[in-house]
Design a protein around this motif. Structure first.
Motif, short mmCIF file in Angstrom:
data_model
loop_
_atom_site.label_atom_id
_atom_site.label_comp_id
_atom_site.label_asym_id
_atom_site.label_seq_id
_atom_site.Cartn_x
_atom_site.Cartn_y
_atom_site.Cartn_z
N ASP A 105 6.18 -23.89 -4.73
CA ASP A 105 6.24 -25.28 -5.17
C ASP A 105 7.67 -25.78 -4.96
OD1 ASP A 105 6.12 -27.75 -6.31
OD2 ASP A 105 5.25 -27.08 -8.22
N ILE A 106 7.92 -26.35 -3.80
CA ILE A 106 9.28 -26.73 -3.44
C ILE A 106 9.78 -27.96 -4.21
CG2 ILE A 106 9.10 -25.70 -1.14
CD1 ILE A 106 8.72 -28.64 -0.09
N ASP A 137 7.90 -26.44 6.26
CA ASP A 137 6.94 -27.52 6.50
C ASP A 137 5.73 -27.40 5.59
OD1 ASP A 137 5.91 -25.23 7.62
OD2 ASP A 137 5.52 -26.10 9.59
N GLY A 138 5.94 -26.94 4.36
CA GLY A 138 4.84 -26.75 3.43
C GLY A 138 4.04 -28.02 3.18
N TYR A 139 4.69 -29.17 3.22
CA TYR A 139 4.00 -30.42 2.88
C TYR A 139 2.89 -30.75 3.88
CZ TYR A 139 6.14 -33.34 6.53
OH TYR A 139 6.50 -33.90 7.72
N THR A 140 2.88 -30.11 5.04
CA THR A 140 1.83 -30.35 6.03
C THR A 140 0.69 -29.34 5.90
OG1 THR A 140 2.82 -28.93 7.74
CG2 THR A 140 3.56 -31.23 7.64
N ASN A 141 0.76 -28.48 4.89
CA ASN A 141 -0.23 -27.42 4.70
C ASN A 141 -0.91 -27.54 3.34
OD1 ASN A 141 0.26 -25.19 7.02
ND2 ASN A 141 2.22 -26.10 6.47
N LEU A 147 2.52 -31.77 -2.42
CA LEU A 147 3.82 -31.95 -1.78
C LEU A 147 3.80 -33.16 -0.85
CD1 LEU A 147 4.68 -28.25 -0.83
CD2 LEU A 147 5.13 -29.48 -2.98
N THR A 148 4.90 -33.87 -0.82
CA THR A 148 5.04 -35.04 0.05
C THR A 148 6.18 -34.81 1.04
OG1 THR A 148 6.68 -36.14 -1.36
CG2 THR A 148 4.32 -36.51 -1.88
N ALA A 149 6.27 -35.70 2.01
CA ALA A 149 7.37 -35.63 2.97
C ALA A 149 8.72 -35.74 2.26
CB ALA A 149 7.22 -36.74 4.00
N ALA A 150 8.78 -36.56 1.23
CA ALA A 150 10.04 -36.71 0.49
C ALA A 150 10.43 -35.40 -0.20
CB ALA A 150 9.91 -37.83 -0.54
N HIS A 151 9.45 -34.70 -0.77
CA HIS A 151 9.75 -33.40 -1.38
C HIS A 151 10.31 -32.43 -0.34
CE1 HIS A 151 6.40 -34.48 -4.42
NE2 HIS A 151 7.57 -34.69 -5.00
#
Length: 250
Positions: A105-106, A137-141, A147-151
């Motif tokens: 959880d980034i 690139d976790g937000y794309t998975n 998760l969002t791009a901002a995160h």
């Protein structure tokens, strides 16, 4: 032969003003994350696992004139690492498809910062020149977290800052969508399979900034991807998915 390679790549290895190593486009490399490191590959850059290799391995590569990148996993927890018990259970999400790994959880920057700082300290203490933080690139998975791009931008910039604070160069691993925002924060890029997915042009901001793009393909032949890689200025080779010593460079 190695001396010739290094002299030919001198301009590729000129340090930036900040004093960090800055690999330039046209820098050949070896990426080996499994098995005993074959130190005989005549390239100026090695990328190897930070946990699995000792300071003596790094020192040997340095003695041969190589720069050495420290691979760590920054986006997923791994149950086989010596620090795995330091990660709170609440940070662990879905499995990412690799045995023993779960997405992190980034969003929890305050919790992850000291954990990743310790890994960066390990890289520095072993004498590495740079860091390759994987899975940025976790937000794309499907991580199990919203998760969002901002995160992802915030986390990736934190990772870059931790490396730079220790005098280490740092590479952006994949995360093609955010290259325009992050090219200024990272010193080089590491990419897998951009040719297979017709995405290599997305990496041009790094090349235009005179920053190396270290690129590999697994399932595409060199005959198919090397012409494009050479046109775009990528430093490319074919590897087996196991990332053992075998390589076939362009």
């Amino acid at each position: 032969m190695l001396l010739v390679l290094l002299l030919a790549g001198c301009s590729a290895d000129t340090p930036p003003k900040q004093g960090r190593w800055q690999p330039r486009p046209g820098t050949a490399w070896q990426w080996q994350l499994s098995g005993r490191i074959d130190t005989s590959v005549e390239v100026p850059v090695y990328d190897i696992d930070g946990f699995e290799n000792s300071a003596a391995v790094v020192e040997r590569l340095h003695a041969d004139g190589r720069k050495v990148i420290c691979y760590i996993n920054a986006g997923a927890w791994e149950d086989f690492r010596p620090d795995h018990k330091d990660f709170p259970a609440a940070l662990l999400g879905r499995g990412n498809g690799w045995d023993g790994e779960r997405w992190l959880d980034i969003r929890e920057l305050d919790v992850l910062r000291p954990l990743m700082a310790e890994r960066m300290d390990m890289c520095r203490e072993k004498g590495f020149d740079a860091v390759e933080p994987d899975l940025l690139d976790g937000y794309t998975n499907r991580t199990g977290f919203p998760l969002t791009a901002a995160h992802q931008l915030a986390y990736n910039r934190m990772i870059a800052g931790l490396a730079h604070d220790r005098g280490l160069a740092v590479g952006l691993k994949n995360d093609l969508e955010q290259i325009p925002q992050l090219v200024g924060d990272f010193d080089f890029a590491v990419n897998e399979q951009c040719a297979e997915f017709s995405e290599c042009a997305s990496l041009t901001p790094f090349v235009e900034a005179r920053k190396a793009v270290f690129h590999v393909e697994y399932d595409v032949s060199t005959g198919r991807f090397c012409p494009t890689a050479e046109r775009l200025g990528l430093d490319s080779m074919r590897k087996r998915l196991a990332l053992d010593a075998w390589r076939r460079a362009c």
